[in-house]
Design an enzyme around this catalytic site. Sequence first.
Site, PDB file in Angstrom:
ATOM      1  N   ARG A 226      -3.396 -10.020   4.786  1.00  0.00           N
ATOM      2  CA  ARG A 226      -3.596  -9.970   4.197  1.00  0.00           C
ATOM      3  C   ARG A 226      -2.627  -9.982   3.092  1.00  0.00           C
ATOM      4  O   ARG A 226      -2.111  -9.050   3.308  1.00  0.00           O
ATOM      5  CB  ARG A 226      -4.997  -9.507   3.068  1.00  0.00           C
ATOM      6  CG  ARG A 226      -6.263  -9.581   3.820  1.00  0.00           C
ATOM      7  CD  ARG A 226      -7.180  -8.684   3.653  1.00  0.00           C
ATOM      8  NE  ARG A 226      -7.783  -8.718   2.083  1.00  0.00           N
ATOM      9  CZ  ARG A 226      -7.453  -8.034   1.095  1.00  0.00           C
ATOM     10  NH1 ARG A 226      -7.050  -6.932   1.268  1.00  0.00           N
ATOM     11  NH2 ARG A 226      -7.824  -8.287   0.081  1.00  0.00           N
TER      12      ARG A 226
ATOM     13  N   LYS B 215       1.229  -1.307   0.021  1.00  0.00           N
ATOM     14  CA  LYS B 215      -0.084  -0.391   0.124  1.00  0.00           C
ATOM     15  C   LYS B 215       0.519   1.429   0.106  1.00  0.00           C
ATOM     16  O   LYS B 215       1.688   1.175   0.308  1.00  0.00           O
ATOM     17  CB  LYS B 215      -1.087   0.141   0.938  1.00  0.00           C
ATOM     18  CG  LYS B 215      -2.152  -1.019   1.313  1.00  0.00           C
ATOM     19  CD  LYS B 215      -3.435  -0.750   2.115  1.00  0.00           C
ATOM     20  CE  LYS B 215      -4.331  -1.312   1.702  1.00  0.00           C
ATOM     21  NZ  LYS B 215      -5.437  -1.557   2.476  1.00  0.00           N
TER      22      LYS B 215
END
Length: 270
Positions: free
Chosen positions: A250, A216
């Site tokens: 995740r 991210k």
Amino acid sequence: MRTLTFGAQTHVMGILNVTPDSFSDGASFLTPEQAVEAAAQMVDDGADFIDVGGESTRPGAAPVTEDEEARRVVPVIRAIKRQLAIRVSVDTMKAGVARLAIEAGADLVNDVSAFSDPAMPAAVRDTHVPLIVMHMRGTPRTMQDDTVYVDLLSSVVGFLRNRVERAVASGIPDDKILVDPGLGFGKSAAGNLRILRELPTLKSVGRPLVIGASRKSFIGAALDLPLGDRLEGSLAVAACAAWQGAHVIRAHDVAATKRTTRMIDAIGRT
């Protein structure tokens, strides 16, 4: 496989996006054959779950129709469950897609909007599957427009408690609910790092904790690195989260993440 048990092991959830526009792997796995091949590699790499998503939730992403999302995810989930022994979650904000995915074999619903669709609690209750609810301010299209909070951790904890209570009130057993603070969803780069520093605060919600930080932008901001060079930063976040008791990580890079969490488990949970 619709009962989840968490103990000494940190679980890794492989991310499988069957979308043309996801921020990291868009258009990589658009056919069921490509998706199954990718899922099989994740299984070989040690994934405990595969999370299949058919609608991009990257910042600024536009929504897709229910029919289009179902067209993307249902054949993939059906093919994975037919060919592989792995638990599959469906990453969707739509109750109709969730029901179709569960009919195709999905074992878990990952609702990043935490009931933006008011029909979602009933869909999960009626199908008896576990559920992940996540904190997000706004929608993927608008979530980064306002990342200022009076008290970020209190806002996240309060939101997640409210959604857990709403799920339970709808008839979903509390032992089937997991929570996710939503790193990268309506938070500044500094806010994401603060959540990671104060992760034990989220234990007060009383439910297993899911962390999704893989590749991210806040990792890129911290390291001044582009998307393709964020593996080490993603693994550092995975290690930090696992050390502080996160139950599910995740990840796009399943093999490296699994090795990292296994080592953290060996140090801290044995």
